[in-house]
Design a protein around this motif. Sequence first.
Motif, PDB file in Angstrom:
ATOM      1  N   GLU A  34      60.871  29.427  36.695  1.00  0.00           N
ATOM      2  CA  GLU A  34      61.526  30.728  36.577  1.00  0.00           C
ATOM      3  C   GLU A  34      62.095  31.112  37.929  1.00  0.00           C
ATOM      4  O   GLU A  34      61.434  30.955  38.946  1.00  0.00           O
ATOM      5  CB  GLU A  34      60.527  31.803  36.156  1.00  0.00           C
ATOM      6  CG  GLU A  34      60.226  31.804  34.686  1.00  0.00           C
ATOM      7  CD  GLU A  34      59.423  33.020  34.285  1.00  0.00           C
ATOM      8  OE1 GLU A  34      59.623  34.097  34.872  1.00  0.00           O
ATOM      9  OE2 GLU A  34      58.592  32.877  33.387  1.00  0.00           O
ATOM     10  N   GLU A  35      63.309  31.599  37.907  1.00  0.00           N
ATOM     11  CA  GLU A  35      63.915  32.063  39.149  1.00  0.00           C
ATOM     12  C   GLU A  35      63.463  33.497  39.401  1.00  0.00           C
ATOM     13  O   GLU A  35      63.519  34.337  38.517  1.00  0.00           O
ATOM     14  CB  GLU A  35      65.441  32.001  39.056  1.00  0.00           C
ATOM     15  CG  GLU A  35      65.971  30.587  38.956  1.00  0.00           C
ATOM     16  CD  GLU A  35      67.488  30.566  38.940  1.00  0.00           C
ATOM     17  OE1 GLU A  35      68.101  31.584  39.296  1.00  0.00           O
ATOM     18  OE2 GLU A  35      68.037  29.532  38.567  1.00  0.00           O
ATOM     19  N   ALA A  36      63.005  33.719  40.603  1.00  0.00           N
ATOM     20  CA  ALA A  36      62.536  35.055  40.950  1.00  0.00           C
ATOM     21  C   ALA A  36      63.724  35.931  41.333  1.00  0.00           C
ATOM     22  O   ALA A  36      64.512  35.591  42.199  1.00  0.00           O
ATOM     23  CB  ALA A  36      61.555  34.974  42.112  1.00  0.00           C
ATOM     24  N   THR A  37      63.858  37.043  40.664  1.00  0.00           N
ATOM     25  CA  THR A  37      64.919  38.003  40.978  1.00  0.00           C
ATOM     26  C   THR A  37      64.284  39.363  41.199  1.00  0.00           C
ATOM     27  O   THR A  37      63.344  39.745  40.516  1.00  0.00           O
ATOM     28  CB  THR A  37      65.952  38.101  39.845  1.00  0.00           C
ATOM     29  OG1 THR A  37      65.276  38.491  38.655  1.00  0.00           O
ATOM     30  CG2 THR A  37      66.651  36.777  39.611  1.00  0.00           C
ATOM     31  N   SER A  38      64.794  40.064  42.154  1.00  0.00           N
ATOM     32  CA  SER A  38      64.274  41.406  42.402  1.00  0.00           C
ATOM     33  C   SER A  38      65.208  42.429  41.777  1.00  0.00           C
ATOM     34  O   SER A  38      66.375  42.156  41.511  1.00  0.00           O
ATOM     35  CB  SER A  38      64.137  41.660  43.903  1.00  0.00           C
ATOM     36  OG  SER A  38      65.411  41.618  44.508  1.00  0.00           O
TER      37      SER A  38
END
Length: 60
Positions: A34-38
């Motif tokens: 999973e790509e971490a996005t803020s």
Amino acid sequence: MKKLVLAAALTAAASSASAGSLADPIIEAPVIVEEATSSSAGIVVPLLLLVLVAAALAAD
């Protein structure tokens, strides 16, 4: 006699037809990335653009 040989051959073929072992198969879990996005990532670019436009207008 032929029937006895045929029955023995079929019995031997049927008993040795089990492939595998008694151990449970090892199944590896699939890898999920999973790509971490803020939540603030979408606001950074417009704010930088606004600062650049403000700096350009102030320099004129």
